[in-house]
Design a protein around this motif. Structure first.
Motif, mmCIF file in Angstrom:
data_model
loop_
_atom_site.group_PDB
_atom_site.id
_atom_site.type_symbol
_atom_site.label_atom_id
_atom_site.label_comp_id
_atom_site.label_asym_id
_atom_site.label_seq_id
_atom_site.Cartn_x
_atom_site.Cartn_y
_atom_site.Cartn_z
ATOM 1 N N PRO A 124 6.253 -23.328 50.462
ATOM 2 C CA PRO A 124 6.199 -22.878 51.870
ATOM 3 C C PRO A 124 7.159 -21.715 52.134
ATOM 4 O O PRO A 124 8.280 -21.686 51.604
ATOM 5 C CB PRO A 124 6.615 -24.134 52.652
ATOM 6 C CG PRO A 124 6.198 -25.276 51.753
ATOM 7 C CD PRO A 124 6.450 -24.794 50.353
ATOM 8 N N ASP A 125 6.738 -20.768 52.957
ATOM 9 C CA ASP A 125 7.534 -19.561 53.206
ATOM 10 C C ASP A 125 8.905 -19.865 53.786
ATOM 11 O O ASP A 125 9.886 -19.180 53.492
ATOM 12 C CB ASP A 125 6.780 -18.626 54.159
ATOM 13 C CG ASP A 125 5.555 -17.994 53.507
ATOM 14 O OD1 ASP A 125 5.528 -17.919 52.259
ATOM 15 O OD2 ASP A 125 4.630 -17.585 54.235
ATOM 16 N N ASN A 126 8.994 -20.906 54.630
ATOM 17 C CA ASN A 126 10.266 -21.184 55.301
ATOM 18 C C ASN A 126 11.333 -21.754 54.364
ATOM 19 O O ASN A 126 12.505 -21.836 54.729
ATOM 20 C CB ASN A 126 10.053 -22.133 56.489
ATOM 21 C CG ASN A 126 9.528 -23.501 56.067
ATOM 22 O OD1 ASN A 126 8.616 -23.585 55.241
ATOM 23 N ND2 ASN A 126 10.095 -24.553 56.627
ATOM 24 N N ILE A 127 10.945 -22.148 53.133
ATOM 25 C CA ILE A 127 11.942 -22.675 52.187
ATOM 26 C C ILE A 127 11.968 -21.873 50.887
ATOM 27 O O ILE A 127 12.719 -22.214 49.966
ATOM 28 C CB ILE A 127 11.679 -24.174 51.870
ATOM 29 C CG1 ILE A 127 10.307 -24.357 51.199
ATOM 30 C CG2 ILE A 127 11.804 -25.027 53.123
ATOM 31 C CD1 ILE A 127 10.054 -25.776 50.711
ATOM 32 N N TYR A 128 11.177 -20.797 50.821
ATOM 33 C CA TYR A 128 11.038 -20.054 49.558
ATOM 34 C C TYR A 128 12.379 -19.488 49.078
ATOM 35 O O TYR A 128 12.745 -19.654 47.909
ATOM 36 C CB TYR A 128 10.015 -18.925 49.712
ATOM 37 C CG TYR A 128 9.892 -18.048 48.483
ATOM 38 C CD1 TYR A 128 9.020 -18.385 47.451
ATOM 39 C CD2 TYR A 128 10.668 -16.897 48.346
ATOM 40 C CE1 TYR A 128 8.923 -17.596 46.319
ATOM 41 C CE2 TYR A 128 10.573 -16.096 47.219
ATOM 42 C CZ TYR A 128 9.703 -16.457 46.203
ATOM 43 O OH TYR A 128 9.614 -15.670 45.081
ATOM 44 N N ASP A 129 13.123 -18.812 49.942
ATOM 45 C CA ASP A 129 14.376 -18.174 49.529
ATOM 46 C C ASP A 129 15.405 -19.195 49.057
ATOM 47 O O ASP A 129 16.103 -18.968 48.063
ATOM 48 C CB ASP A 129 14.950 -17.343 50.676
ATOM 49 C CG ASP A 129 14.141 -16.080 50.952
ATOM 50 O OD1 ASP A 129 13.435 -15.628 50.022
ATOM 51 O OD2 ASP A 129 14.205 -15.560 52.079
ATOM 52 N N MET A 130 15.490 -20.323 49.752
ATOM 53 C CA MET A 130 16.432 -21.361 49.327
ATOM 54 C C MET A 130 16.008 -21.979 47.998
ATOM 55 O O MET A 130 16.857 -22.286 47.144
ATOM 56 C CB MET A 130 16.553 -22.446 50.399
ATOM 57 C CG MET A 130 17.360 -22.025 51.616
ATOM 58 S SD MET A 130 17.712 -23.398 52.755
ATOM 59 C CE MET A 130 16.076 -23.719 53.415
ATOM 60 N N ALA A 131 14.701 -22.156 47.818
ATOM 61 C CA ALA A 131 14.207 -22.708 46.559
ATOM 62 C C ALA A 131 14.570 -21.798 45.394
ATOM 63 O O ALA A 131 15.029 -22.257 44.335
ATOM 64 C CB ALA A 131 12.696 -22.911 46.624
ATOM 65 N N TYR A 132 14.392 -20.493 45.581
ATOM 66 C CA TYR A 132 14.737 -19.535 44.524
ATOM 67 C C TYR A 132 16.243 -19.529 44.252
ATOM 68 O O TYR A 132 16.671 -19.500 43.094
ATOM 69 C CB TYR A 132 14.271 -18.133 44.897
ATOM 70 C CG TYR A 132 14.615 -17.104 43.841
ATOM 71 C CD1 TYR A 132 13.860 -17.007 42.668
ATOM 72 C CD2 TYR A 132 15.713 -16.263 44.003
ATOM 73 C CE1 TYR A 132 14.194 -16.088 41.689
ATOM 74 C CE2 TYR A 132 16.044 -15.333 43.027
ATOM 75 C CZ TYR A 132 15.285 -15.248 41.872
ATOM 76 O OH TYR A 132 15.631 -14.339 40.893
#
Length: 451
Positions: A124-132
């Motif tokens: 999901p876009d809203n968690i993509y940066d944190m996941a990376y």
């Protein structure tokens, strides 16, 4: 602390070796759970979902590391069972050198593919940066992961499961302290949890290495053995690569399943992640039994005792059937109170529970076929047969792929959750048949040696 698994009644010997492994594995899962609890409570539900969305990728990385290092240690356990001390030391050195090469390849590859992989998995876009941010730090720490697993596998290969437990418990406690420091105090977010994991594993790896060099002369290579040996490299890679790819294939299937779960939004991902952590803890007895059977199989194969290998498998199946039933009951009873640990008070738990309950209840019903996979797969690997266990992973992948694709097409969350049980049923049947075939092959091999 070294245990000769070629003597004594199989069940007590197996349980004596397995119990410390269960404790160690549970501690490892607990400190992984601490990551998610601290992230969920102090950074937020989206942060928990971000860490959870990378769980299958992390399983791929750690599973590949465990697989290849366990493969390198198979040769050590076989030579230890055959009482060939020179070959034991030579294989230890060779495995370390091969691990260094593996680290360089894995670190470069995983770091380069992580962004497109997260997109491919419908993160999901809203968690993509944190996941990376989380998973790229895990990639940087692959060296710590591999060396801890390698040195622990070497100790288990000579029958020592207590010392790896001690260092793992120390590492778990340190990880909790570092999580609080990095995430709560310094406020590094999800990356802080990943750095805490890397640092605690690195310290455990160093402690294991020091212990081997000081206390276990059977595993300490001589100065002239520090070189790549063709006679050892081929059998170590022949065992290690299939075991690593077996983990990678299994992880690929779980990544496909995660892609299906991700379609239902960050709330479903967060609930699934929390429920999955509980399941991972309760299935560690099965994982530990598999680790035991790899060492048991290696030592008894090394001394040529097929009858004892079969007796050990029967004893392990008996113990694991009882454990599976108990684990399923405990998971159903503990799901609701455990789920509250992961979230702060402002999260609507009534919305989370249906997602978590569907996954946990469905999995609990199929723990019996799951436990057989670890026993059959690892006994074959311990005897040096890597291809068929790897193909068991392929059967898991196919089952997960089919069910997950149908779930994505129908947008059915229960069907997405059934991807795990479907994989366990397929792999359990395949590895059972494969085990019977391998035992016949070993019987022919031993009869030719005798005559």
């Amino acid at each position: 602390m070294q245990l000769n698994m070629t003597k004594g009644k199989p069940l007590p010997v197996i349980l004596m070796f397995t119990v410390p492994l269960i404790i160690g594995n549970v501690f490892q899962q607990l400190y992984n759970m601490v990551d998610t609890i601290i992230v969920g409570r102090y950074v937020g539900a989206d942060a928990l979902a971000a860490v959870g969305s990378t769980g299958t990728i992390m399983f791929l990385i750690t599973g590949f590391s465990q697989g290849i290092t366990s493969g390198f240690s198979v040769r050590v356990s076989q030579k230890y069972g055959a009482m060939d001390k020179v070959a034991v030391k030579r294989n230890v050195a060779n495995g370390i050198l091969l691990s260094v090469i593996s680290i360089m390849i894995m670190t470069a590859f995983t770091s380069s593919v992580m962004r497109p992989l997260l997109r491919l998995m419908n993160t999901p876009d809203n968690i993509y940066d944190m996941a990376y941010s989380y998973i790229i730090v895990i990639c940087v720490g692959i060296a710590a992961n591999i060396f801890y697993n390698l040195f622990s596998a070497y100790l288990r290969a000579v029958g020592n499961s207590q010392v790896p437990l001690f260092f793992l418990v120390f590492s778990a406690c340190l990880n909790v302290v570092l999580d609080i420091l990095f995430v709560v105090k310094i406020q590094m977010g999800v990356a802080g949890a990943a750095w805490a994991t890397n640092l605690s594993q690195a310290i455990s790896a160093v402690l294991c290495a020091v212990y081997i060099w000081v206390k276990v002369p059977d595993l300490k290579p001589e100065p002239d053995q520090w070189k790549i040996s063709p006679q050892d490299t081929h059998p170590q890679l022949a065992a290690g690569i299939p075991m690593a790819f077996q983990f990678a294939i299994t992880a690929s299937g779980t990544m496909i399943m995660q892609s299906a779960i991700n379609l239902f939004g960050s709330e479903a991902v967060a609930a699934y992640t929390a429920a999955g952590k509980l399941q991972n803890i309760l299935t560690q007895g099965m994982v530990a039994m598999g680790q035991t059977m790899a060492t048991y199989g290696g030592q008894n194969y090394g001394c040529g005792n097929l009858k004892r290998i079969r007796a050990g498998v029967r004893a392990a199946l008996f113990a694991e059937f009882i454990y599976s039933i108990a684990a399923a009951a405990v998971m159903i009873l503990l799901l609701k109170p455990c789920l509250h640990l992961f979230f702060s008070g402002d999260v609507d738990m009534t919305a989370m529970m249906p997602w978590a309950t569907t996954y946990c209840y469905m999995c609990a019903a199929f723990f019996l076929p799951l436990c057989t996979i670890f026993i059959f797969r690892n006994i074959m690997q311990g005897c040096g047969y890597g291809f068929l266990p790897m193909m068991g992973g392929v059967s898991e992948l196919i089952a997960r792929l089919i069910v997950s694709l149908i779930a994505m097409r129908l947008l059915s969350y229960p069907l997405a959750c059934f991807a795990d049980p479907a994989a366990w049923i397929a792999a359990g049947a395949f590895t059972c048949v494969s085990y019977l075939y391998v035992m016949k092959q070993i019987e022919k091999e031993f009869s030719q040696i005798r005559y």
